[in-house]
Scaffold this motif. Structure first.
Motif, PDB file in Angstrom:
ATOM      1  N   ILE A  38      44.192  41.479  42.238  1.00  0.00           N
ATOM      2  CA  ILE A  38      44.019  40.026  42.359  1.00  0.00           C
ATOM      3  C   ILE A  38      42.969  39.693  43.417  1.00  0.00           C
ATOM      4  CG2 ILE A  38      45.178  37.895  43.072  1.00  0.00           C
ATOM      5  CD1 ILE A  38      47.707  39.042  41.665  1.00  0.00           C
ATOM      6  N   PHE A  39      42.988  40.410  44.535  1.00  0.00           N
ATOM      7  CA  PHE A  39      41.985  40.179  45.574  1.00  0.00           C
ATOM      8  C   PHE A  39      40.586  40.500  45.065  1.00  0.00           C
ATOM      9  CE2 PHE A  39      39.304  41.832  48.981  1.00  0.00           C
ATOM     10  CZ  PHE A  39      39.171  40.688  49.735  1.00  0.00           C
ATOM     11  N   LEU A  40      40.438  41.601  44.334  1.00  0.00           N
ATOM     12  CA  LEU A  40      39.124  41.967  43.805  1.00  0.00           C
ATOM     13  C   LEU A  40      38.615  40.928  42.811  1.00  0.00           C
ATOM     14  CD1 LEU A  40      39.510  45.817  43.317  1.00  0.00           C
ATOM     15  CD2 LEU A  40      38.149  44.621  45.046  1.00  0.00           C
ATOM     16  N   ILE A  41      39.490  40.443  41.953  1.00  0.00           N
ATOM     17  CA  ILE A  41      39.091  39.398  41.004  1.00  0.00           C
ATOM     18  C   ILE A  41      38.667  38.144  41.761  1.00  0.00           C
ATOM     19  CG2 ILE A  41      39.948  37.842  39.209  1.00  0.00           C
ATOM     20  CD1 ILE A  41      41.644  40.219  38.203  1.00  0.00           C
ATOM     21  N   TYR A  42      39.422  37.767  42.778  1.00  0.00           N
ATOM     22  CA  TYR A  42      39.072  36.594  43.590  1.00  0.00           C
ATOM     23  C   TYR A  42      37.712  36.791  44.268  1.00  0.00           C
ATOM     24  CZ  TYR A  42      38.878  33.471  47.566  1.00  0.00           C
ATOM     25  OH  TYR A  42      38.451  32.557  48.485  1.00  0.00           O
ATOM     26  N   ALA A  43      37.488  37.973  44.827  1.00  0.00           N
ATOM     27  CA  ALA A  43      36.224  38.237  45.524  1.00  0.00           C
ATOM     28  C   ALA A  43      35.046  38.168  44.561  1.00  0.00           C
ATOM     29  CB  ALA A  43      36.279  39.599  46.207  1.00  0.00           C
ATOM     30  N   ILE A  44      35.218  38.689  43.358  1.00  0.00           N
ATOM     31  CA  ILE A  44      34.137  38.668  42.379  1.00  0.00           C
ATOM     32  C   ILE A  44      33.859  37.245  41.903  1.00  0.00           C
ATOM     33  CG2 ILE A  44      33.507  39.392  40.037  1.00  0.00           C
ATOM     34  CD1 ILE A  44      34.991  42.031  40.668  1.00  0.00           C
ATOM     35  N   VAL A  45      34.904  36.483  41.646  1.00  0.00           N
ATOM     36  CA  VAL A  45      34.732  35.116  41.146  1.00  0.00           C
ATOM     37  C   VAL A  45      34.158  34.202  42.222  1.00  0.00           C
ATOM     38  CG1 VAL A  45      35.989  33.082  40.324  1.00  0.00           C
ATOM     39  CG2 VAL A  45      36.491  35.323  39.364  1.00  0.00           C
ATOM     40  N   SER A  46      34.604  34.359  43.454  1.00  0.00           N
ATOM     41  CA  SER A  46      34.156  33.457  44.511  1.00  0.00           C
ATOM     42  C   SER A  46      32.738  33.763  44.989  1.00  0.00           C
ATOM     43  CB  SER A  46      35.129  33.489  45.689  1.00  0.00           C
ATOM     44  OG  SER A  46      35.099  34.762  46.301  1.00  0.00           O
ATOM     45  N   SER A  47      32.304  35.019  44.891  1.00  0.00           N
ATOM     46  CA  SER A  47      30.960  35.371  45.347  1.00  0.00           C
ATOM     47  C   SER A  47      30.426  36.564  44.538  1.00  0.00           C
ATOM     48  CB  SER A  47      31.001  35.718  46.833  1.00  0.00           C
ATOM     49  OG  SER A  47      29.719  36.036  47.294  1.00  0.00           O
ATOM     50  N   PRO A  48      29.963  36.312  43.331  1.00  0.00           N
ATOM     51  CA  PRO A  48      29.522  37.426  42.480  1.00  0.00           C
ATOM     52  C   PRO A  48      28.294  38.163  43.016  1.00  0.00           C
ATOM     53  CG  PRO A  48      29.125  35.327  41.390  1.00  0.00           C
ATOM     54  CD  PRO A  48      29.892  35.042  42.641  1.00  0.00           C
ATOM     55  N   ASP A  49      27.388  37.454  43.667  1.00  0.00           N
ATOM     56  CA  ASP A  49      26.202  38.125  44.211  1.00  0.00           C
ATOM     57  C   ASP A  49      26.575  39.106  45.309  1.00  0.00           C
ATOM     58  OD1 ASP A  49      24.502  36.755  42.513  1.00  0.00           O
ATOM     59  OD2 ASP A  49      24.151  35.137  43.958  1.00  0.00           O
ATOM     60  N   ARG A  50      27.447  38.683  46.190  1.00  0.00           N
ATOM     61  CA  ARG A  50      27.883  39.569  47.276  1.00  0.00           C
ATOM     62  C   ARG A  50      28.671  40.756  46.733  1.00  0.00           C
ATOM     63  NH1 ARG A  50      31.844  38.370  52.257  1.00  0.00           N
ATOM     64  NH2 ARG A  50      31.267  40.164  53.497  1.00  0.00           N
ATOM     65  N   ALA A  51      29.518  40.508  45.731  1.00  0.00           N
ATOM     66  CA  ALA A  51      30.282  41.597  45.117  1.00  0.00           C
ATOM     67  C   ALA A  51      29.340  42.606  44.464  1.00  0.00           C
ATOM     68  CB  ALA A  51      31.264  41.042  44.095  1.00  0.00           C
ATOM     69  N   ALA A  52      28.299  42.122  43.815  1.00  0.00           N
ATOM     70  CA  ALA A  52      27.324  43.022  43.195  1.00  0.00           C
ATOM     71  C   ALA A  52      26.583  43.841  44.248  1.00  0.00           C
ATOM     72  CB  ALA A  52      26.336  42.225  42.357  1.00  0.00           C
ATOM     73  N   VAL A  59      28.937  46.615  45.433  1.00  0.00           N
ATOM     74  CA  VAL A  59      29.044  47.696  44.441  1.00  0.00           C
ATOM     75  C   VAL A  59      27.770  48.541  44.440  1.00  0.00           C
ATOM     76  CG1 VAL A  59      29.205  48.190  41.964  1.00  0.00           C
ATOM     77  CG2 VAL A  59      30.716  46.495  43.007  1.00  0.00           C
ATOM     78  N   THR A  60      26.623  47.890  44.530  1.00  0.00           N
ATOM     79  CA  THR A  60      25.360  48.617  44.582  1.00  0.00           C
ATOM     80  C   THR A  60      25.288  49.504  45.821  1.00  0.00           C
ATOM     81  OG1 THR A  60      24.258  46.824  43.410  1.00  0.00           O
ATOM     82  CG2 THR A  60      22.843  48.360  44.587  1.00  0.00           C
ATOM     83  N   ALA A  61      25.718  49.004  46.951  1.00  0.00           N
ATOM     84  CA  ALA A  61      25.697  49.791  48.185  1.00  0.00           C
ATOM     85  C   ALA A  61      26.633  50.991  48.086  1.00  0.00           C
ATOM     86  CB  ALA A  61      26.083  48.915  49.370  1.00  0.00           C
ATOM     87  N   ILE A  62      27.812  50.785  47.510  1.00  0.00           N
ATOM     88  CA  ILE A  62      28.759  51.896  47.348  1.00  0.00           C
ATOM     89  C   ILE A  62      28.180  52.940  46.398  1.00  0.00           C
ATOM     90  CG2 ILE A  62      31.030  52.512  46.406  1.00  0.00           C
ATOM     91  CD1 ILE A  62      32.034  49.817  47.508  1.00  0.00           C
ATOM     92  N   TRP A  63      27.572  52.481  45.294  1.00  0.00           N
ATOM     93  CA  TRP A  63      26.980  53.414  44.335  1.00  0.00           C
ATOM     94  C   TRP A  63      25.848  54.211  44.983  1.00  0.00           C
ATOM     95  CZ3 TRP A  63      28.259  55.815  40.201  1.00  0.00           C
ATOM     96  CH2 TRP A  63      27.300  56.477  39.447  1.00  0.00           C
ATOM     97  N   ASP A  64      24.994  53.548  45.766  1.00  0.00           N
ATOM     98  CA  ASP A  64      23.915  54.243  46.471  1.00  0.00           C
ATOM     99  C   ASP A  64      24.468  55.282  47.445  1.00  0.00           C
ATOM    100  OD1 ASP A  64      21.973  52.815  45.131  1.00  0.00           O
ATOM    101  OD2 ASP A  64      21.672  51.368  46.751  1.00  0.00           O
ATOM    102  N   PHE A  65      25.543  54.942  48.148  1.00  0.00           N
ATOM    103  CA  PHE A  65      26.161  55.880  49.082  1.00  0.00           C
ATOM    104  C   PHE A  65      26.671  57.113  48.343  1.00  0.00           C
ATOM    105  CE2 PHE A  65      29.998  57.489  51.164  1.00  0.00           C
ATOM    106  CZ  PHE A  65      29.468  57.831  52.409  1.00  0.00           C
TER     107      PHE A  65
END
Length: 55
Positions: A15-29, A32-38
């Motif tokens: 539920i927290f992840l869904i909220y974070a994605i819906v409230s700020s999709p650019d920041r969530a992206a 995810v990009t930073a984690i993938w790069d790591f």
């Protein structure tokens, strides 16, 4: 950890992840990009380390 507590914790995280994605999709992206790069850099570094062992 009891099964019900584990299930509740998983639902809270989802539920927290869904909220974070819906409230700020650019920041969530960006996160995810930073984690993938790591992760890709870590695997690349492991590969380079083992390649250098054979030199």
């Amino acid at each position: 950890m009891p099964a019900k507590a584990k299930t509740l914790l998983i639902w809270i995280v989802v539920i927290f992840l869904i909220y974070a994605i819906v409230s700020s999709p650019d920041r969530a992206a960006n996160i995810v990009t930073a984690i993938w790069d790591f992760i890709t850099n870590a695997f690349s570094s492991f590969g380079q380390f083992f390649a250098n062992l054979t030199d």
